[in-house]
Design a protein around this motif. Sequence first.
Motif, PDB file in Angstrom:
ATOM      1  N   LEU A  94      -4.032 -35.653  25.065  1.00 25.91           N
ATOM      2  CA  LEU A  94      -3.474 -34.493  25.510  1.00 25.91           C
ATOM      3  C   LEU A  94      -4.258 -33.055  25.075  1.00 25.91           C
ATOM      4  CD1 LEU A  94       0.016 -35.635  25.222  1.00 25.91           C
ATOM      5  CD2 LEU A  94      -1.319 -35.408  27.421  1.00 25.91           C
ATOM      6  N   THR A  95      -4.543 -32.937  23.685  1.00 22.03           N
ATOM      7  CA  THR A  95      -5.057 -31.711  23.350  1.00 22.03           C
ATOM      8  C   THR A  95      -6.241 -31.412  23.960  1.00 22.03           C
ATOM      9  OG1 THR A  95      -3.906 -32.230  21.420  1.00 22.03           O
ATOM     10  CG2 THR A  95      -5.280 -30.338  21.309  1.00 22.03           C
ATOM     11  N   GLU A 108      -7.220 -28.355  26.585  1.00 19.43           N
ATOM     12  CA  GLU A 108      -8.099 -27.251  26.075  1.00 19.43           C
ATOM     13  C   GLU A 108      -9.182 -27.338  27.220  1.00 19.43           C
ATOM     14  OE1 GLU A 108      -9.932 -27.654  22.319  1.00 19.43           O
ATOM     15  OE2 GLU A 108     -11.606 -26.569  22.917  1.00 19.43           O
ATOM     16  N   SER A 109      -9.792 -28.449  27.729  1.00 19.54           N
ATOM     17  CA  SER A 109     -10.647 -28.448  28.878  1.00 19.54           C
ATOM     18  C   SER A 109      -9.972 -27.725  29.992  1.00 19.54           C
ATOM     19  CB  SER A 109     -11.141 -29.728  29.080  1.00 19.54           C
ATOM     20  OG  SER A 109     -10.312 -30.638  29.635  1.00 19.54           O
ATOM     21  N   SER A 110      -8.733 -28.027  30.503  1.00 22.86           N
ATOM     22  CA  SER A 110      -8.205 -27.507  31.779  1.00 22.86           C
ATOM     23  C   SER A 110      -8.269 -26.201  31.644  1.00 22.86           C
ATOM     24  CB  SER A 110      -6.722 -28.303  31.805  1.00 22.86           C
ATOM     25  OG  SER A 110      -6.973 -29.521  31.858  1.00 22.86           O
ATOM     26  N   LEU A 111      -7.675 -25.767  30.314  1.00 17.22           N
ATOM     27  CA  LEU A 111      -7.582 -24.151  30.291  1.00 17.22           C
ATOM     28  C   LEU A 111      -9.102 -23.645  30.276  1.00 17.22           C
ATOM     29  CD1 LEU A 111      -4.890 -24.006  27.568  1.00 17.22           C
ATOM     30  CD2 LEU A 111      -4.902 -22.933  29.904  1.00 17.22           C
ATOM     31  N   LYS A 112     -10.022 -24.100  29.715  1.00 18.65           N
ATOM     32  CA  LYS A 112     -11.372 -23.494  29.950  1.00 18.65           C
ATOM     33  C   LYS A 112     -11.895 -23.521  31.189  1.00 18.65           C
ATOM     34  CE  LYS A 112     -13.245 -24.333  25.377  1.00 18.65           C
ATOM     35  NZ  LYS A 112     -13.554 -25.195  24.381  1.00 18.65           N
ATOM     36  N   ARG A 113     -11.441 -24.696  32.024  1.00 27.03           N
ATOM     37  CA  ARG A 113     -12.109 -24.715  33.621  1.00 27.03           C
ATOM     38  C   ARG A 113     -11.474 -23.635  34.201  1.00 27.03           C
ATOM     39  NH1 ARG A 113     -12.021 -30.755  35.271  1.00 27.03           N
ATOM     40  NH2 ARG A 113     -10.807 -30.884  33.413  1.00 27.03           N
ATOM     41  N   ALA A 114      -9.859 -23.089  33.756  1.00 32.14           N
ATOM     42  CA  ALA A 114      -9.253 -22.320  34.529  1.00 32.14           C
ATOM     43  C   ALA A 114      -9.592 -20.620  33.836  1.00 32.14           C
ATOM     44  CB  ALA A 114      -7.925 -22.541  34.615  1.00 32.14           C
ATOM     45  N   ALA A 115     -10.450 -20.661  33.287  1.00 30.88           N
ATOM     46  CA  ALA A 115     -10.787 -19.345  32.476  1.00 30.88           C
ATOM     47  C   ALA A 115      -9.706 -18.834  31.778  1.00 30.88           C
ATOM     48  CB  ALA A 115     -11.416 -18.415  33.624  1.00 30.88           C
TER      49      ALA A 115
END
Lengths: 279, 341
Positions: free
Chosen positions: A148-149, A153-160
């Motif tokens: 989940l972590t 993290e990857s989702s937030l990174k992709r959403a800048a």
Amino acid sequence: MSSMLNAFSDLVKTRDGQSDSESATPDQRTTKIETNGLDFYYGDQQALFDISMTIPERAVTALIGPSGCGKSTFLRTLNRMNDIIEGTRLTGQVLLEGIDIYAPAIDVVALRKKVGMVFQKSTPFPKSIFDNIAYGPRIAGLRDRRKLTEIVESSLKRAALWDEVKDRINESAMALSGGQQQRLCIARALATSPDVLLMDEPASALDPASTARVEDLIFELKENYTIVIVTHNMQQAARVSDTTAFFFQGRLIEVGDTRQLFTNPKQKQTEDYITGRFG
Amino acid sequence: MSTPTPTAAPTPGSTAHELTHGRRENRLFETLCAVSTWSTFAVLVILIVSVSYRAWGWLDWQFLTSFDSRKPERAGILAGLLGSCWMIVITIMFSVPVGVGAAVYLEEYATDNLLTRIIRTNLANLAGVPSIVYGILGLTVFVRMFGLFGEQGLFHIEGIPLWGDAVIPLPFGRTVISGALSLSLLILPVIIVAAQEALRAVPPSLRHASLALGATRWQTIRHQVLPSALPGIMTGVILAISRAFGETAPLVMIGAMTFVRFAPGKITSLQVVFDDPASLVRAPFDTFTVIPIQIFNWVRQAKSEFQHVAAAGIVVLLVVLLVLNGLAIYVRHRSQKNLRW
């Protein structure tokens, strides 16, 4: 008239890598979604008339048109969000990779994981940033905290958004600014790893700086996702999209390459609308 | 130039009148509102002071730990206190899940048709039905069970064996469970209406966002709608439970005892439960009394000393209600903190 159209052609040129500079023309792109003779009714009132169009994969398709023209209704037929509204009815076909999503065997829940959605008003859940992003994977049954972590993290990174929120991931999402909340909603939609992202006027409630960030994000996301965006703002449609569809009074008037549609519309109504004659 | 101060009432239509008379009206209204607030408060203070004054010297440990007695100085509230606690716990167990469930169904699932519209409109009417009517209903349905069981009934059984020597009596008779079920019926409409209001206040965008992420309807309700509505639901439950706690009429109808010298299931201490766990199961099917009935009974007594006993009982009732409300407000506060608005 031609000077106004030229003004738009300037806007269309503002980005590199958009439509014409890509090798593939719209016709050669793989079709992700296809609608055939789609009619849609709210009770007795028909909202969509015989919509047939294709939505190309890994590209941005913009739906434009005046208020009440059916563009948002059309968007919501693509992940069956209209099912929630009582008394609605649909005829015709919506094919996702050739599969009729209105077939009886289709699991709506699974469909909505594949076809994510971002709303006009950002709707963070009254939970922490982490719990917001992890919501989709969690309800899908993922319990592993480490995974989940990673997803968060990857989702937030992709959403800048990662750099802005990484130090307060466990704080309330409601404390974020409007623009950050909208990017959070995009990240939340990405966390279920969809193929298609539907956006219903995602930047209409944002200030210009946040709008620019969201538009940049949309432009980056089309590398990996098929994006359909509804917008009032024609400059926005011109800036971010590869294909544009113009809706008017529940009918699809014209669909085509964004650059062509804004500089050389085939229909008189399209021309009137984009030059600001009405709507 | 000095500012003119209007001493006499300004003539209507003059600038001075226009500038001042609205302010007077405002002051007058403010005063009226303040008077209503303070008069309510004054009544409460008078009540508490007079009751406490009369209860002074009577409310002691002996009063809290003894059963009722013919002698005022030996009378105690224990039977009522334990009876009330048993009844309120069982009432909560029945009414909260059913009430919240009904509200969730009506707000989240039910389609809008004639039947659901009739149910919706009549819930508010049910909340206004006098409590004695629920008493009569409880008497017929739970205490006597329409006379279906027993000697003259259709089914000749005395009860359903449960655990150990505990038996569910059929019909329920004048027991805690009959009282609790009747009170549940009484407060259900209040809980349902309050829960409906709370569910309606949850923004639809929250539900849509959850559904769009691939949540099922149940997951959306469980993870988004109910947590957001919980503080509002809690408020309704608190009010309803407080009402049930002080309710007398339906329990008189049900036949709660007025002179009881034992606690439900004979449970007077935790030791009893450890020695005989089956007593926990027996308690709901035992006869009982509650604090308000106990007070009612003392007030009726001829001996004037019983007025002091009654006052002491009222103080206990008020304190228990305050504790109950305080607890519920704390729980509500906690559930609000879990929401990170």
